[in-house]
Design a protein around this motif. Structure first.
Motif, short mmCIF file in Angstrom:
data_model
loop_
_atom_site.label_atom_id
_atom_site.label_comp_id
_atom_site.label_asym_id
_atom_site.label_seq_id
_atom_site.Cartn_x
_atom_site.Cartn_y
_atom_site.Cartn_z
N ALA A 50 0.84 -1.21 0.00
CA ALA A 50 0.00 0.00 0.00
C ALA A 50 0.86 1.25 0.00
O ALA A 50 0.51 2.25 -0.64
N PHE A 55 -0.68 3.51 -3.03
CA PHE A 55 -2.12 3.45 -2.75
C PHE A 55 -2.52 4.41 -1.63
O PHE A 55 -3.60 5.00 -1.67
N PHE A 56 -1.66 4.56 -0.62
CA PHE A 56 -1.94 5.53 0.44
C PHE A 56 -1.91 6.95 -0.16
O PHE A 56 -2.78 7.78 0.13
N GLU A 59 -4.89 8.16 -1.97
CA GLU A 59 -6.00 8.56 -1.10
C GLU A 59 -5.69 9.87 -0.36
O GLU A 59 -6.44 10.29 0.51
N ALA A 243 -7.20 2.34 0.68
CA ALA A 243 -5.84 2.06 0.19
C ALA A 243 -5.41 0.64 0.54
O ALA A 243 -4.79 -0.06 -0.28
#
Length: 332
Positions: A50, A55-56, A59, A243
């Motif tokens: 993540a 992915f974090f 977001e 995420a």
């Protein structure tokens, strides 16, 4: 009075607006969350994916991952407010609840769904049988911790009473268990990856069984936070869970080699081949949860494990300290 042309005044006003909007966006983009993870392990591969795959960041989150060795230390850090979210065994939230906490710890997203330890034998016999553990010296984990409880649960399942059939050593700190075994303490030990594979490579013994396979599905490692933080940061927690689920799907759809390559920056001192074999072991036994939802069957299995260990004062229903809202919204 000196006259300022209208177009210059317009440019100044436009610059002020741009600076204001940029400041607002910067604040949004710098929403920071500090995670306290109970240990650094390939067991937590989706967490690192993540972060590494962005992915974090997608977001709008900046995530700082800190390793706080041991469930007790991780929970202490969460309760003290030095971390925002803890990655630790769900049993720790039950202990806090049993103590009557005014600000209970709430589980909101599951990362792993099996035990992550393997039974490692110093002098492994050709055909392993659980009976071989009787009268042996077993280097155990912290009393009341998930590895120890799941380990005892499995031993009892195979007709071994840890208090009578073994010499059980439990006075070694979590962070020092591997080094204690390496120095000659114990005939058997529970090890997470990549430590188990490293010891095999070094010729210190071999993995003979998986506690994850033997103990079944349970919310072994969960992201949790205090109720107060959850109430005040619902949007951040939702983004965090979104995420995580992206990472879980990514891990599920990629090979062990691909996962190992992505998480390599978190394990700089580990041989890439060891990293790959460690991930492969966890993937093969279905350790990594494919979604963040904690279901009732898993929760009840956890309660059974805790009850068998004598650590459960009373049954704690799933919805008491588990909030499924974020996980369900992340997995429509």
């Amino acid at each position: 009075m000196k006259y300022t042309p209208w177009f210059i005044r317009g440019i100044v006003i436009l610059l002020i607006i741009i600076v204001a909007l940029t400041s607002c966006n910067k604040e949004e983009n710098e929403a920071k969350i500090t995670i306290g993870e109970v240990t650094r392990s390939v067991f937590y591969a989706p967490e690192y994916v993540a972060a590494a795959q962005g992915f974090f960041a997608e977001e709008g989150l900046e995530v700082d991952i800190q390793t706080t060795a041991g469930g007790d230390k991780t929970m202490a850090a969460l309760l003290a407010g030095s971390v925002d979210i803890a990655l630790v065994g769900a049993e720790t939230s039950i202990y806090v609840y049993q103590q009557g906490a005014e600000d209970p710890v709430i589980n909101f997203a599951q990362l792993t769904q099996t035990d992550g330890t393997f039974l490692f034998a110093r002098n492994a016999q050709e055909n392993f049988d659980w009976e071989q553990l009787k009268q042996s010296v077993f280097l155990g984990q912290r009393k009341g911790g998930m590895p120890q409880m799941a380990g005892e649960f499995v031993l009892n399942k195979h007709g071994i009473d840890p208090s009578r059939d073994l010499e059980l050593i439990q006075n070694v700190d979590f962070a020092n268990i591997a080094s204690a075994f390496a120095s000659g303490t114990g005939d058997y030990v529970q090890l997470f990856e990549p430590q188990a594979s490293i010891f095999e490579q070094e010729g210190r013994g071999k993995v003979v069984a998986s506690f994850g396979t033997e103990s079944g599905h349970l919310p072994y490692t969960v992201f949790m936070t205090k109720q107060s933080y959850l109430n005040e940061n619902k949007d951040l927690v939702q983004k965090f869970t979104n995420a995580l689920h992206k990472a879980q799907l990514w891990v599920d759809s990629h090979t062990a080699e691909e996962i190992a390559e992505v998480i390599k920056p978190f394990f700089k001192d580990i041989d890439p081949a060891i990293l790959t074999s460690s991930v492969s072991r966890y993937k093969e036994q279905g350790t990594y949860a494919t979604d963040p939802i904690i279901d009732e069957q898993e929760w009840n299995n956890l309660l059974d494990v805790m009850s068998a260990a004598g650590e459960l004062k009373q049954k704690v229903e799933l919805n008491t300290i588990v909030d499924l809202t974020f996980a369900e919204q992340a997995t429509p």
